[in-house]
Design a protein around this motif. Sequence first.
Motif, PDB file in Angstrom:
ATOM      1  N   ALA A 250       0.805  -1.217   0.000  1.00 14.90           N
ATOM      2  CA  ALA A 250       0.000   0.000   0.000  1.00 14.90           C
ATOM      3  C   ALA A 250       0.836   1.264   0.000  1.00 14.90           C
ATOM      4  CB  ALA A 250      -0.947   0.013   1.202  1.00 14.90           C
ATOM      5  N   THR A 251       2.019   1.223   0.623  1.00 10.45           N
ATOM      6  CA  THR A 251       2.903   2.393   0.652  1.00 10.45           C
ATOM      7  C   THR A 251       4.355   1.935   0.624  1.00 10.45           C
ATOM      8  OG1 THR A 251       3.237   2.525   3.050  1.00 10.45           O
ATOM      9  CG2 THR A 251       1.249   3.577   2.180  1.00 10.45           C
ATOM     10  N   VAL A 252       5.244   2.903   0.436  1.00  5.75           N
ATOM     11  CA  VAL A 252       6.667   2.590   0.424  1.00  5.75           C
ATOM     12  C   VAL A 252       7.128   2.109   1.800  1.00  5.75           C
ATOM     13  CG1 VAL A 252       7.397   4.959   0.938  1.00  5.75           C
ATOM     14  CG2 VAL A 252       8.923   3.467  -0.343  1.00  5.75           C
ATOM     15  N   LEU A 253       6.490   2.578   2.882  1.00  9.79           N
ATOM     16  CA  LEU A 253       6.891   2.137   4.216  1.00  9.79           C
ATOM     17  C   LEU A 253       6.478   0.701   4.487  1.00  9.79           C
ATOM     18  CD1 LEU A 253       6.297   5.244   6.539  1.00  9.79           C
ATOM     19  CD2 LEU A 253       8.412   4.434   5.486  1.00  9.79           C
ATOM     20  N   THR A 254       5.270   0.318   4.094  1.00  9.02           N
ATOM     21  CA  THR A 254       4.861  -1.078   4.293  1.00  9.02           C
ATOM     22  C   THR A 254       5.720  -2.002   3.442  1.00  9.02           C
ATOM     23  OG1 THR A 254       3.088  -0.809   2.657  1.00  9.02           O
ATOM     24  CG2 THR A 254       2.486  -0.564   4.956  1.00  9.02           C
ATOM     25  N   ALA A 255       6.109  -1.534   2.253  1.00 12.81           N
ATOM     26  CA  ALA A 255       7.010  -2.321   1.415  1.00 12.81           C
ATOM     27  C   ALA A 255       8.359  -2.509   2.107  1.00 12.81           C
ATOM     28  CB  ALA A 255       7.202  -1.638   0.062  1.00 12.81           C
ATOM     29  N   ALA A 256       8.880  -1.439   2.720  1.00 12.34           N
ATOM     30  CA  ALA A 256      10.161  -1.533   3.425  1.00 12.34           C
ATOM     31  C   ALA A 256      10.082  -2.540   4.564  1.00 12.34           C
ATOM     32  CB  ALA A 256      10.566  -0.158   3.954  1.00 12.34           C
ATOM     33  N   GLY A 257       8.974  -2.523   5.312  1.00 14.03           N
ATOM     34  CA  GLY A 257       8.800  -3.487   6.393  1.00 14.03           C
ATOM     35  C   GLY A 257       8.755  -4.912   5.880  1.00 14.03           C
ATOM     36  N   ALA A 258       8.033  -5.119   4.773  1.00 17.70           N
ATOM     37  CA  ALA A 258       7.946  -6.459   4.194  1.00 17.70           C
ATOM     38  C   ALA A 258       9.312  -6.935   3.716  1.00 17.70           C
ATOM     39  CB  ALA A 258       6.956  -6.449   3.034  1.00 17.70           C
ATOM     40  N   MET A 259      10.069  -6.049   3.088  1.00 14.18           N
ATOM     41  CA  MET A 259      11.391  -6.433   2.589  1.00 14.18           C
ATOM     42  C   MET A 259      12.329  -6.813   3.725  1.00 14.18           C
ATOM     43  SD  MET A 259      11.731  -3.540  -0.432  1.00 14.18           S
ATOM     44  CE  MET A 259      13.352  -4.019  -1.033  1.00 14.18           C
ATOM     45  N   LYS A 260      12.225  -6.134   4.836  1.00 17.29           N
ATOM     46  CA  LYS A 260      13.049  -6.458   6.002  1.00 17.29           C
ATOM     47  C   LYS A 260      12.805  -7.893   6.456  1.00 17.29           C
ATOM     48  CE  LYS A 260      13.792  -4.954  10.794  1.00 17.29           C
ATOM     49  NZ  LYS A 260      13.371  -3.972  11.838  1.00 17.29           N
ATOM     50  N   VAL A 261      11.536  -8.294   6.524  1.00 17.23           N
ATOM     51  CA  VAL A 261      11.191  -9.653   6.952  1.00 17.23           C
ATOM     52  C   VAL A 261      11.606 -10.668   5.903  1.00 17.23           C
ATOM     53  CG1 VAL A 261       9.264 -11.198   7.500  1.00 17.23           C
ATOM     54  CG2 VAL A 261       9.321  -8.878   8.453  1.00 17.23           C
ATOM     55  N   LEU A 262      11.387 -10.358   4.631  1.00 18.74           N
ATOM     56  CA  LEU A 262      11.760 -11.291   3.566  1.00 18.74           C
ATOM     57  C   LEU A 262      13.262 -11.564   3.590  1.00 18.74           C
ATOM     58  CD1 LEU A 262       9.511  -9.864   0.703  1.00 18.74           C
ATOM     59  CD2 LEU A 262       9.218 -12.066   1.867  1.00 18.74           C
ATOM     60  N   HIS A 263      14.056 -10.525   3.781  1.00 19.28           N
ATOM     61  CA  HIS A 263      15.513 -10.725   3.883  1.00 19.28           C
ATOM     62  C   HIS A 263      15.840 -11.633   5.077  1.00 19.28           C
ATOM     63  CE1 HIS A 263      16.713  -8.127   0.667  1.00 19.28           C
ATOM     64  NE2 HIS A 263      16.239  -7.024   1.223  1.00 19.28           N
ATOM     65  N   ALA A 264      15.165 -11.402   6.202  1.00 20.40           N
ATOM     66  CA  ALA A 264      15.439 -12.174   7.413  1.00 20.40           C
ATOM     67  C   ALA A 264      15.090 -13.647   7.250  1.00 20.40           C
ATOM     68  CB  ALA A 264      14.670 -11.577   8.596  1.00 20.40           C
ATOM     69  N   THR A 265      14.095 -13.922   6.418  1.00 25.63           N
ATOM     70  CA  THR A 265      13.683 -15.316   6.208  1.00 25.63           C
ATOM     71  C   THR A 265      14.508 -16.008   5.126  1.00 25.63           C
ATOM     72  OG1 THR A 265      11.979 -14.641   4.629  1.00 25.63           O
ATOM     73  CG2 THR A 265      11.321 -14.855   6.938  1.00 25.63           C
ATOM     74  N   GLY A 266      15.399 -15.271   4.467  1.00 24.54           N
ATOM     75  CA  GLY A 266      16.270 -15.858   3.455  1.00 24.54           C
ATOM     76  C   GLY A 266      15.717 -15.815   2.050  1.00 24.54           C
ATOM     77  N   LEU A 267      14.542 -15.206   1.846  1.00 22.92           N
ATOM     78  CA  LEU A 267      13.994 -15.094   0.496  1.00 22.92           C
ATOM     79  C   LEU A 267      14.740 -14.003  -0.270  1.00 22.92           C
ATOM     80  CD1 LEU A 267      10.171 -15.455   1.171  1.00 22.92           C
ATOM     81  CD2 LEU A 267      11.548 -16.911  -0.320  1.00 22.92           C
ATOM     82  N   GLN A 268      15.157 -14.316  -1.478  1.00 18.54           N
ATOM     83  CA  GLN A 268      15.938 -13.399  -2.290  1.00 18.54           C
ATOM     84  C   GLN A 268      15.019 -12.528  -3.157  1.00 18.54           C
ATOM     85  OE1 GLN A 268      19.425 -13.222  -2.011  1.00 18.54           O
ATOM     86  NE2 GLN A 268      18.932 -14.562  -0.287  1.00 18.54           N
ATOM     87  N   LEU A 269      15.269 -11.207  -3.138  1.00 24.52           N
ATOM     88  CA  LEU A 269      14.541 -10.273  -3.994  1.00 24.52           C
ATOM     89  C   LEU A 269      15.479  -9.798  -5.105  1.00 24.52           C
ATOM     90  CD1 LEU A 269      13.122 -10.078  -1.104  1.00 24.52           C
ATOM     91  CD2 LEU A 269      12.339  -7.831  -1.867  1.00 24.52           C
ATOM     92  N   PRO A 270      15.085  -9.823  -6.366  1.00 21.97           N
ATOM     93  CA  PRO A 270      13.764 -10.234  -6.857  1.00 21.97           C
ATOM     94  C   PRO A 270      13.717 -11.665  -7.393  1.00 21.97           C
ATOM     95  CG  PRO A 270      14.925  -9.084  -8.598  1.00 21.97           C
ATOM     96  CD  PRO A 270      15.866  -9.143  -7.422  1.00 21.97           C
ATOM     97  N   SER A 271      14.775 -12.442  -7.191  1.00 16.83           N
ATOM     98  CA  SER A 271      14.810 -13.771  -7.810  1.00 16.83           C
ATOM     99  C   SER A 271      13.729 -14.694  -7.265  1.00 16.83           C
ATOM    100  CB  SER A 271      16.194 -14.405  -7.623  1.00 16.83           C
ATOM    101  OG  SER A 271      16.495 -14.532  -6.248  1.00 16.83           O
ATOM    102  N   GLN A 272      13.387 -14.562  -5.977  1.00 24.15           N
ATOM    103  CA  GLN A 272      12.354 -15.416  -5.392  1.00 24.15           C
ATOM    104  C   GLN A 272      11.070 -14.661  -5.040  1.00 24.15           C
ATOM    105  OE1 GLN A 272      15.296 -16.952  -2.384  1.00 24.15           O
ATOM    106  NE2 GLN A 272      14.259 -18.891  -2.824  1.00 24.15           N
TER     107      GLN A 272
END
Length: 343
Positions: A250-272
């Motif tokens: 919905a916003t750039v801030l919610t995206a930043a929060g999601a990316m932080k968690v995705l990195h922590a879980t080991g999911l690679q952006l944007p390959s995964q």
Amino acid sequence: MPTARVVTLAHVAAAAGVNASTASKVLNGDAAVRVGPDTRARILAAAKALGYRPNALARGLRTARSHMLGIAVPQLENPVFPEIILGAETAARERGYSLLISHSGEADGDARLYEALAAVSRVDGLLVATLEDEAVLASALARSTVPFVVINRKLEGIANHVVFDSFAAARVATEHLLSLGHRRIAHLAGRTEGYNGTRRLAGYRAALEAAGLVFDPSLVVAAGYTVEGGEAAIRELLGRGAGFTGIVAATVLTAAGAMKVLHATGLQLPSQMSIVGIHDAAIADMLHPPLTTVRLPLREMGSVATHGLIDLLEGRIGQVECTLPIERLVARQSCAAPLGSRP
């Protein structure tokens, strides 16, 4: 040490070749003054060249107005609101007004929100950009003693507003992921009961259905408009095991929060996982990888709302209603084709 010259109305009038009364009426936006376009342009050019600034105190004494506007914002740390404020401040200055900023925060109730708005009640008019519940905000504004324009949302029964085309913003974001081959796309929604949240959810859904996909409500989680909301929402989605490959935030801030968690879980952006955020800000370029966004005209919103409010105050118009179109999709490195569709 020489003292700075104070430029007066008389100086402007002399430079423009008119009397002081005519110069005053033109510079104060008096709609009743009868001057030709050449004379008006000459007066405005003289004022600009001389650096003339109206005396707000003297004007207030003559007109019983302060020539001060207020803007109430909920989050100064959110990059959206400083940009809106900059647009508003520039427009106010152009029209001879000053701008008072009030941090309303999350007021949590009609009484507290009204108190926050009342903090700027000595202004001539008020710009309101809050994230408060819409029924609460409408109730608080109904008690306002000054004209106001609501920024970034529409409220039932309240006419004066300037909004973005949130439907188009989410649709464009979703269409970008679809064009890359994504078919399971999640949505980190704003407040799903609020104006922007519902419009962005509708745009996301419309893009999916136009592509022949069935809307899946299990792929939608309310994230609000903060980093923490984005973190919580993506954790909930990952916990559901929904098998998505793309995200519209919905916003750039919610995206930043999601990316932080995705990195922590080991999911690679944007390959995964690919992600698009709505709104564009300097933070988007600083994220890893840089975030693809849909850019909205933030400064223009502040400017349009301010000019509209001043026109209301000066009796030029009776209502402010404006929907600003999106600017464009800003493609960065946070999106790629899903793994299974790559050659």
